[in-house]
Design an enzyme around this catalytic site. Structure first.
Site, PDB file in Angstrom:
ATOM      1  N   TYR A 125       0.802  -1.215   0.000  1.00 22.91           N
ATOM      2  CA  TYR A 125       0.000   0.000   0.000  1.00 22.91           C
ATOM      3  C   TYR A 125       0.844   1.278   0.000  1.00 22.91           C
ATOM      4  CZ  TYR A 125      -5.057   0.273   0.346  1.00 22.91           C
ATOM      5  OH  TYR A 125      -6.382   0.364   0.063  1.00 22.91           O
ATOM      6  N   LYS A 192       1.276 -14.119   5.877  1.00 24.80           N
ATOM      7  CA  LYS A 192       1.520 -15.196   4.915  1.00 24.80           C
ATOM      8  C   LYS A 192       3.018 -15.523   5.000  1.00 24.80           C
ATOM      9  CE  LYS A 192      -0.085 -17.709   1.377  1.00 24.80           C
ATOM     10  NZ  LYS A 192      -1.163 -18.691   1.488  1.00 24.80           N
ATOM     11  N   ASP A 226      -5.075 -16.603   4.356  1.00 27.01           N
ATOM     12  CA  ASP A 226      -6.149 -17.301   3.622  1.00 27.01           C
ATOM     13  C   ASP A 226      -7.015 -18.114   4.582  1.00 27.01           C
ATOM     14  OD1 ASP A 226      -3.743 -18.613   3.927  1.00 27.01           O
ATOM     15  OD2 ASP A 226      -3.757 -19.625   2.004  1.00 27.01           O
ATOM     16  N   ASP A 250      -6.668  -4.139   4.729  1.00 26.58           N
ATOM     17  CA  ASP A 250      -7.628  -3.477   3.839  1.00 26.58           C
ATOM     18  C   ASP A 250      -8.670  -4.480   3.357  1.00 26.58           C
ATOM     19  OD1 ASP A 250      -8.530  -1.326   2.080  1.00 26.58           O
ATOM     20  OD2 ASP A 250      -7.707  -2.548   0.465  1.00 26.58           O
TER      21      ASP A 250
END
Ligand code: NAD
Length: 364
Positions: A125, A192, A226, A250
């Site tokens: 971002y 992740k 996930d 986000d």
């Protein structure tokens, strides 16, 4: 002089309509606020050569507290996000997004009560990007080849994902301090790290270090992003405080907004050590602009966060209770909630009539 001076950035799209509704509700609490209006957005480009004129930042720096409507970021132009610029320039490193079920929204769940703590200053971002075919992109591609980091196709655009120890430490600390101050029991770090070892891996390592400092006071766990998404959809009531790098934060914010009935009711706050800018999770929803039909609840609940921040707890509670009452009664509700409940927008009320119903509920 008013007790509080607050910078009001109305925004564009549905921004002005929902901001007007919010101001009418907050003013009706009787809290003495002077609204210092500071306009920002693409419509100012011609006059000021920038969508974020200096007076906006000056006003927030002076007043320390602001509330803003959404601002459009056109896709695929050179125009960078005003929202991202504000967060960066004021070092608003925390994006706090509480998601709490309100009866009557027609949401799939009625027992969600979680808080997203999103890092606000770095990650993908940060907007550090290299255009496909540019000399700089070529240099990075060469560097990756030379160092053995990996092969990148020559026709690639490149976005950089920086995650630092400094920013991770302070956002995870914020999450734990928030948990303690608000009687929350669990902080979940989302990442992740199994794939992105040097960015998310760092985030996880630092999160664990900070968690160790809070051992015995707040529980800690980590989850892969996930699997977190699946867990949120299946069992959202098992989550409490989630702390995430910017981009996952986000995306999961919108997912969580969906769990409580949609973007129209999801509030937020951007908080730094010196300044706080309150704003809804949603964007400028251009297709609804100018129709007096958007749901102002998200910015009104953002004003509840703001009133609490200003120490106006009783007024904050009155506004929150009015939202719960009016949505719970199901009579004066905007199109989005009506559609979720009945499958049609028939019988919904306008932005302004909904605000009037809230004011009536506060005074009854
Ligand atoms: P969006 O959040 O504006 O709207 C998506 C959809 O959600 C809308 O079409 C509408 O159906 C619904 N929705 C959103 N807010 C609502 C409300 N208050 N009441 C009722 N329904 C509502 O997302 P988008 O269309 O992807 O983005 C539009 C613009 O907003 C883009 O330029 C984006 O960059 C910008 N944006 C700004 C902010 C911000 O100012 N902080 C945040 C997100 C997006």
């Amino acid at each position: 002089m008013a007790k509080h001076v607050v910078t009001l950035i109305p925004g564009d799209g549905i921004g002005t309509e929902i901001s007007d509704a919010m101001v009418s509700v907050v003013d009706a609490t009787g809290v003495d606020i002077e609204w210092e209006v500071a306009d920002a957005g693409a419509h100012l480009m011609d006059e000021y050569g920038t969508p974020l004129p200096d007076y906006v930042l000056e006003s927030v720096r002076k007043n320390k507290v602001a509330i803003k409507g959404p601002i459009t970021t056109p896709v695929g132009t050179g125009f960078r996000s005003v929202n991202v610029a504000l967060r960066k320039q004021l070092d608003l490193y925390t994006n706090l997004r509480p998601c709490k079920s309100i009866a009557g929204t027609g949401a799939r769940y009625d027992d969600v009560d979680l808080v997203i703590v999103r890092e606000n200053t770095e990650d993908l971002y940060a907007g550090i990007e290299f255009e496909e075919g540019s000399d700089d992109a070529k240099r990075i591609i060469e560097l990756c080849g030379e160092t053995g980091a990996g092969t990148i196709r020559p026709d690639s655009g490149i976005s950089i994902k920086p995650i630092s120890v400094t920013a991770t430490r302070r956002i995870v600390k914020f999450a734990f301090e928030y948990a303690i101050a608000n009687d929350r029991r669990l902080v979940t770090a989302v990442h992740k790290a199994n794939i992105q070892k040097h960015s998310d891996g760092l985030f996880l390592r630092v999160a664990r270090e900070v968690a160790a400092e809070y051992e015995g006071r707040v529980e800690f766990e980590d989850r892969i992003v996930d699997a977190t998404c699946m867990g949120l959809v299946l069992h959202p009531n098992t989550f409490d405080v989630l702390v995430l790098p910017n981009l996952y934060g986000d995306i999961l914010s919108d997912l969580c907004a969906g769990l409580i009935g949609g973007l129209g009711i999801a509030p937020g706050a951007n908080i730094g050590d010196e300044y706080a800018v309150f704003e809804p999770v949603h964007g400028s929803a251009p297709i609804h602009a100018g129709k007096n039909e958007a749901n102002p609840t998200a910015i009104i609940l953002s004003s509840v966060l703001m009133l609490n921040h200003l120490g106006e707890r009783e007024a904050a509670q009155r506004v929150f209770d009015a939202v719960v009452k009016v949505i719970g009664e199901g009579k004066d509700i905007t199109y989005d909630i009506m559609r979720t409940i009945t499958g049609s927008t028939a019988g919904s009320v306008s932005t302004t009539d909904y605000a009037k119903a809230l004011i009536k509920a506060m005074n009854s």
